[in-house]
Design a protein around this motif. Sequence first.
Motif, mmCIF file in Angstrom:
data_model
loop_
_atom_site.group_PDB
_atom_site.id
_atom_site.type_symbol
_atom_site.label_atom_id
_atom_site.label_comp_id
_atom_site.label_asym_id
_atom_site.label_seq_id
_atom_site.Cartn_x
_atom_site.Cartn_y
_atom_site.Cartn_z
ATOM 1 N N ARG A 1 45.637 47.449 45.957
ATOM 2 C CA ARG A 1 45.309 47.895 47.311
ATOM 3 C C ARG A 1 44.340 49.088 47.251
ATOM 4 O O ARG A 1 43.389 49.169 48.025
ATOM 5 N N LYS A 2 44.585 49.992 46.327
ATOM 6 C CA LYS A 2 43.726 51.172 46.160
ATOM 7 C C LYS A 2 42.293 50.739 45.832
ATOM 8 O O LYS A 2 41.336 51.287 46.363
ATOM 9 N N THR A 3 42.168 49.749 44.972
ATOM 10 C CA THR A 3 40.842 49.244 44.609
ATOM 11 C C THR A 3 40.159 48.625 45.821
ATOM 12 O O THR A 3 38.975 48.857 46.065
ATOM 13 N N PHE A 4 40.905 47.840 46.591
ATOM 14 C CA PHE A 4 40.337 47.230 47.794
ATOM 15 C C PHE A 4 39.760 48.306 48.713
ATOM 16 O O PHE A 4 38.616 48.215 49.157
ATOM 17 N N TYR A 5 40.575 49.330 48.997
ATOM 18 C CA TYR A 5 40.152 50.355 49.952
ATOM 19 C C TYR A 5 39.088 51.301 49.382
ATOM 20 O O TYR A 5 38.450 52.033 50.136
ATOM 21 N N LYS A 6 38.865 51.232 48.107
ATOM 22 C CA LYS A 6 37.761 51.980 47.513
ATOM 23 C C LYS A 6 36.422 51.405 48.006
ATOM 24 O O LYS A 6 35.443 52.128 48.175
ATOM 25 N N TYR A 7 36.403 50.091 48.242
ATOM 26 C CA TYR A 7 35.174 49.404 48.615
ATOM 27 C C TYR A 7 35.091 49.008 50.091
ATOM 28 O O TYR A 7 33.992 48.900 50.632
ATOM 29 N N PHE A 8 36.222 48.739 50.716
ATOM 30 C CA PHE A 8 36.216 48.177 52.067
ATOM 31 C C PHE A 8 37.205 48.890 52.975
ATOM 32 O O PHE A 8 38.270 49.301 52.543
ATOM 33 N N TYR A 9 36.824 48.944 54.237
ATOM 34 C CA TYR A 9 37.667 49.574 55.246
ATOM 35 C C TYR A 9 38.810 48.646 55.661
ATOM 36 O O TYR A 9 39.952 49.062 55.793
ATOM 37 N N ASP A 10 38.482 47.366 55.864
ATOM 38 C CA ASP A 10 39.484 46.383 56.268
ATOM 39 C C ASP A 10 38.927 44.972 56.089
ATOM 40 O O ASP A 10 37.785 44.795 55.659
ATOM 41 N N LYS A 11 39.712 43.977 56.455
ATOM 42 C CA LYS A 11 39.270 42.589 56.289
ATOM 43 C C LYS A 11 38.178 42.225 57.291
ATOM 44 O O LYS A 11 37.381 41.324 57.049
ATOM 45 N N TYR A 12 38.107 42.937 58.395
ATOM 46 C CA TYR A 12 37.066 42.682 59.389
ATOM 47 C C TYR A 12 35.685 43.016 58.829
ATOM 48 O O TYR A 12 34.705 42.323 59.103
ATOM 49 N N GLU A 13 35.620 44.082 58.056
ATOM 50 C CA GLU A 13 34.353 44.429 57.414
ATOM 51 C C GLU A 13 33.893 43.281 56.520
ATOM 52 O O GLU A 13 32.713 42.926 56.496
ATOM 53 N N LEU A 14 34.817 42.669 55.817
ATOM 54 C CA LEU A 14 34.480 41.535 54.958
ATOM 55 C C LEU A 14 34.070 40.306 55.780
ATOM 56 O O LEU A 14 33.154 39.578 55.401
ATOM 57 N N THR B 1 33.797 44.513 40.420
ATOM 58 C CA THR B 1 35.034 44.436 41.191
ATOM 59 C C THR B 1 34.774 44.200 42.671
ATOM 60 O O THR B 1 35.460 43.399 43.307
ATOM 61 N N LYS B 2 33.795 44.877 43.204
ATOM 62 C CA LYS B 2 33.474 44.700 44.621
ATOM 63 C C LYS B 2 33.123 43.239 44.910
ATOM 64 O O LYS B 2 33.607 42.662 45.885
ATOM 65 N N GLN B 3 32.322 42.627 44.058
ATOM 66 C CA GLN B 3 31.940 41.231 44.256
ATOM 67 C C GLN B 3 33.139 40.300 44.103
ATOM 68 O O GLN B 3 33.238 39.296 44.802
ATOM 69 N N ILE B 4 34.045 40.619 43.225
ATOM 70 C CA ILE B 4 35.264 39.809 43.056
ATOM 71 C C ILE B 4 36.070 39.813 44.353
ATOM 72 O O ILE B 4 36.560 38.773 44.797
ATOM 73 N N ILE B 5 36.195 40.970 44.980
ATOM 74 C CA ILE B 5 36.922 41.073 46.255
ATOM 75 C C ILE B 5 36.199 40.279 47.336
ATOM 76 O O ILE B 5 36.829 39.535 48.097
ATOM 77 N N ILE B 6 34.902 40.426 47.395
ATOM 78 C CA ILE B 6 34.100 39.684 48.377
ATOM 79 C C ILE B 6 34.292 38.183 48.195
ATOM 80 O O ILE B 6 34.578 37.461 49.153
ATOM 81 N N ASP B 7 34.178 37.715 46.971
ATOM 82 C CA ASP B 7 34.326 36.279 46.701
ATOM 83 C C ASP B 7 35.719 35.779 47.072
ATOM 84 O O ASP B 7 35.866 34.693 47.638
ATOM 85 N N ALA B 8 36.724 36.565 46.759
ATOM 86 C CA ALA B 8 38.101 36.178 47.082
ATOM 87 C C ALA B 8 38.292 36.085 48.597
ATOM 88 O O ALA B 8 38.867 35.114 49.104
ATOM 89 N N ALA B 9 37.794 37.081 49.310
ATOM 90 C CA ALA B 9 37.923 37.078 50.771
ATOM 91 C C ALA B 9 37.156 35.909 51.373
ATOM 92 O O ALA B 9 37.680 35.198 52.243
ATOM 93 N N PHE B 10 35.939 35.677 50.904
ATOM 94 C CA PHE B 10 35.132 34.585 51.451
ATOM 95 C C PHE B 10 35.816 33.237 51.225
ATOM 96 O O PHE B 10 35.773 32.362 52.086
ATOM 97 N N LYS B 11 36.439 33.077 50.074
ATOM 98 C CA LYS B 11 37.164 31.831 49.792
ATOM 99 C C LYS B 11 38.299 31.650 50.804
ATOM 100 O O LYS B 11 38.481 30.550 51.341
ATOM 101 N N LEU B 12 39.023 32.704 51.074
ATOM 102 C CA LEU B 12 40.111 32.626 52.049
ATOM 103 C C LEU B 12 39.577 32.378 53.456
ATOM 104 O O LEU B 12 40.169 31.597 54.212
#
Length: 180
Positions: free
Chosen positions: A39-52, A6-17
Amino acid sequence: MRQMNTKQIIIDAAFKLFETKDFEHISIQQILDEAHVSRKTFYKYFYDKYELMHMYYSNYVEENILKYFDGSNWCETQALFFDFAREKSQFFMNVYDIKGQEDFWSYVYNYTYDFYKKIKLKNNHQKELSEIEHYTIHAIVNAEVSVLKAYIRDKSKLPSLEISRLLCELIPYEYQNYID
């Protein structure tokens, strides 16, 4: 077939954007929609979009650039940063004007400073930098980040190795021994 975590899925999605939209116009909700997570899943792994955003840079650098640095090829390794800027020019333009505490260029500056500091301390078997070493590294990093910003902003056509060699020539001789 290996299932992506899941963490990698979020990373890939953010990087694409990040490669397709202006960073300031990307919302957490857009990242969630792209990744198909809550949203809960996102914040489980990341603080915000800046971290990504910072992770986009550091992951690329660590996976594609620093692994080639062997202590004797700094100019060639540094040229890879300019290749990265050219290859991912849309990302760099999308994050170029971010202001504030989380701005991209402050992150790049700090990341680069830490890189030089780590090499200097390791190669000279030191625990701390002297004041002159501290300011010398700041001067080198200021020059490098400023040139990288101009390179991106101006959409330079200069070969990456040529601009890297120019920067390497600016580094004081007595400091070149810990990067080359």
